[in-house]
Design a protein around this motif. Structure first.
Motif, PDB file in Angstrom:
ATOM      1  N   MET A 172      -7.216   6.178   1.423  1.00 51.10           N
ATOM      2  CA  MET A 172      -6.738   4.966   0.311  1.00 51.10           C
ATOM      3  C   MET A 172      -7.279   5.655  -1.081  1.00 51.10           C
ATOM      4  SD  MET A 172      -8.414   1.650   2.091  1.00 51.10           S
ATOM      5  CE  MET A 172     -10.135   2.067   1.875  1.00 51.10           C
ATOM      6  N   PHE A 195      -1.676   4.736   0.067  1.00 50.89           N
ATOM      7  CA  PHE A 195      -2.559   4.879   1.348  1.00 50.89           C
ATOM      8  C   PHE A 195      -1.719   5.806   2.294  1.00 50.89           C
ATOM      9  CE2 PHE A 195      -5.021   0.396   1.271  1.00 50.89           C
ATOM     10  CZ  PHE A 195      -5.324   0.909   0.158  1.00 50.89           C
ATOM     11  N   ASP A 241      -7.270  -4.884  -3.230  1.00 48.10           N
ATOM     12  CA  ASP A 241      -7.471  -4.161  -1.918  1.00 48.10           C
ATOM     13  C   ASP A 241      -8.792  -4.619  -1.135  1.00 48.10           C
ATOM     14  OD1 ASP A 241      -4.942  -2.590  -2.307  1.00 48.10           O
ATOM     15  OD2 ASP A 241      -6.173  -1.267  -3.403  1.00 48.10           O
ATOM     16  N   VAL A 258       0.853  -1.171   0.129  1.00 49.37           N
ATOM     17  CA  VAL A 258       0.016   0.038   0.064  1.00 49.37           C
ATOM     18  C   VAL A 258       0.933   1.204  -0.064  1.00 49.37           C
ATOM     19  CG1 VAL A 258      -1.855  -1.172   1.079  1.00 49.37           C
ATOM     20  CG2 VAL A 258      -0.132   0.167   2.639  1.00 49.37           C
TER      21      VAL A 258
END
Length: 119
Positions: free
Chosen positions: A83, A68, A90, A64
């Motif tokens: 996000m 993120f 995901d 991520v």
């Protein structure tokens, strides 16, 4: 005891964004770590991001990183996960959790919120 409640999950398309929130109540301390986990069907639960409440030191999983962002509002005892550029992979149930900075295990967990990303 600390109570954690997540919100903000939903169904989105690939490339979209979501912001998850986690509200904490009960007995809390300034020196603890707050984290976001996720678990997809057939996969192990994965720590994807964490933040030290009083210093802001962060950690991100490679899966991520760059997409993120974890943040917190200490005055409101609220944790966030922004996000961006979401991908179908995901898709998972996302959990917030907390632990004392002196401990390795996360002792307090939220109920989870579903994030589904369609292609």
């Amino acid at each position: 005891q600390v109570q954690l409640v997540e919100s903000g999950g939903g169904l989105v398309q690939a490339g979209d964004s979501l912001r998850l929130s986690c509200s904490a109540s009960g007995r809390t301390f300034s020196t603890y770590v707050m984290g976001w986990f996720r678990q997809a069907p057939g996969k192990e639960r994965e720590l994807i991001a964490s933040i030290v409440r009083n210093t802001g030191i962060t950690y991100y999983a490679d899966s991520v990183k760059g997409r993120f962002t974890i943040s917190r509002d200490n005055a409101k005892n609220t944790l966030y996960l922004q996000m961006d550029s979401l991908k179908p992979e995901d898709t998972a149930v996302y959990y917030c959790a907390s632990r004392p900075i002196s401990r390795s295990e996360y002792a307090y967990w939220g109920q989870g919120t579903q994030v589904t990303v369609s292609s």
